[in-house]
Write an enzyme that holds these catalytic residues in place. Structure first.
Site, PDB file in Angstrom:
ATOM      1  N   ASN A  14       3.730  -4.420  -3.015  1.00 10.99           N
ATOM      2  CA  ASN A  14       4.338  -3.403  -3.901  1.00 10.99           C
ATOM      3  C   ASN A  14       5.285  -4.050  -4.904  1.00 10.99           C
ATOM      4  OD1 ASN A  14       3.628  -0.441  -3.304  1.00 10.99           O
ATOM      5  ND2 ASN A  14       3.847  -1.313  -1.250  1.00 10.99           N
ATOM      6  N   HIS A 103       7.524   5.084   1.583  1.00 11.20           N
ATOM      7  CA  HIS A 103       7.215   5.230   3.013  1.00 11.20           C
ATOM      8  C   HIS A 103       5.735   5.603   3.156  1.00 11.20           C
ATOM      9  CE1 HIS A 103       8.070   6.032   7.226  1.00 11.20           C
ATOM     10  NE2 HIS A 103       7.244   7.057   7.107  1.00 11.20           N
TER      11      HIS A 103
HETATM   12  C1  GRF Z   1       4.216  -0.283   2.517  1.00 11.95           C
HETATM   13  O1  GRF Z   1       3.192   0.349   3.208  1.00 11.95           O
HETATM   14  C2  GRF Z   1       5.423   0.608   2.387  1.00 11.95           C
HETATM   15  O2  GRF Z   1       5.115   1.968   2.373  1.00 11.95           O
HETATM   16  C3  GRF Z   1       6.196   0.291   3.630  1.00 11.95           C
HETATM   17  O3  GRF Z   1       6.003  -1.076   3.842  1.00 11.95           O
HETATM   18  C4  GRF Z   1       4.763  -1.489   3.274  1.00 11.95           C
HETATM   19  C5  GRF Z   1       5.054  -2.673   2.399  1.00 11.95           C
HETATM   20  O4  GRF Z   1       3.910  -3.325   1.972  1.00 11.95           O
HETATM   21  N1  GRF Z   1       7.567   0.709   3.504  1.00 11.95           N
HETATM   22  P1  GRF Z   1       3.985  -4.541   0.958  1.00 11.95           P
HETATM   23  O5  GRF Z   1       4.925  -5.586   1.551  1.00 11.95           O
HETATM   24  O6  GRF Z   1       4.480  -4.007  -0.344  1.00 11.95           O
HETATM   25  O7  GRF Z   1       2.582  -5.036   0.868  1.00 11.95           O
END
Ligand code: GRF
Length: 187
Positions: A14, A103
């Site tokens: 992300n 989330h």
């Molecule tokens: C995501 O699924 C987010 O919703 C949760 O942690 C995960 C992080 O994934 N809070 P990344 O590290 O961004 O791949």
């Protein structure tokens, strides 16, 4: 230019999406001033690769106070992008309406302490839910309780596993997170 600090604990896909969207001007008027991790993780490397200041503050009781000391004073928004520590309530109050989280469920369902990563998806499958998704929300001292900014949904298949659901939800996150960030930064 609005200044963003991003908190990570994991792989940081992300975070990568946010970096890419800022570079492509899909998130407008924004600059990442700092990436903070609470443990060694690939998110830090992603930041370094893009010449973004990054720092590790080990998780534990002092985390919120240490973060408070180093976060640039002109930060406009803190983004939790796969961040696993729980922040102190006075820190949350200080950053009220200036801190958001993503989330991997349709809050208020499947949120709260202990509901992270595969635990969320396992609980959703166990409860025989027909749909799940992701939620971007403001951070308050109640875990996963702040006002919702944006949600995206996915349908569950009969043979859904926690892994397959996590993958689908990540794709939804890449859609809604930049939109939510834009909404907060450039209302
Ligand atoms: C995501 O699924 C987010 O919703 C949760 O942690 C995960 C992080 O994934 N809070 P990344 O590290 O961004 O791949």
């Amino acid at each position: 230019m609005k200044k963003i600090t991003i908190l990570v604990s994991g792989s940081g896909t992300n975070l990568q999406r946010i970096i890419d969207c800022i570079e492509a001007n899909e998130i407008q008027n924004a600059k990442i001033n700092l990436v903070v991790a609470d443990r060694e993780c690939f998110g830090l490397e992603r930041a370094a690769k893009h010449q973004i200041d990054n720092v590790l503050i080990p998780r534990g009781k002092a985390f919120s106070d240490e973060l408070d000391k180093i976060i640039p004073k002109d930060t406009d928004l803190i983004i939790l992008a796969g961040f696993l520590s729980i922040l102190k309530s006075d820190f949350c109050q200080k950053w009220d309406k200036k801190m958001i989280n993503i989330h991997p469920s349709l809050l208020p369902k499947f949120g709260g302490k202990g509901m992270w990563g595969h635990h969320v998806h396992e609980a959703v499958i166990e409860a025989k839910e027909k749909e799940s998704g992701a939620t971007v929300h403001y951070v308050t001292s109640g875990v996963d309780e702040g006002d919702i900014i944006l949600q995206g949904k996915v349908a569950l298949d009969e043979k859904e596993t926690a892994e397959s659901l996590a993958q689908k939800i990540h794709l939804v996150e890449y859609e809604i997170f930049p939109k939510a960030i834009n909404k907060v930064l450039n209302p």
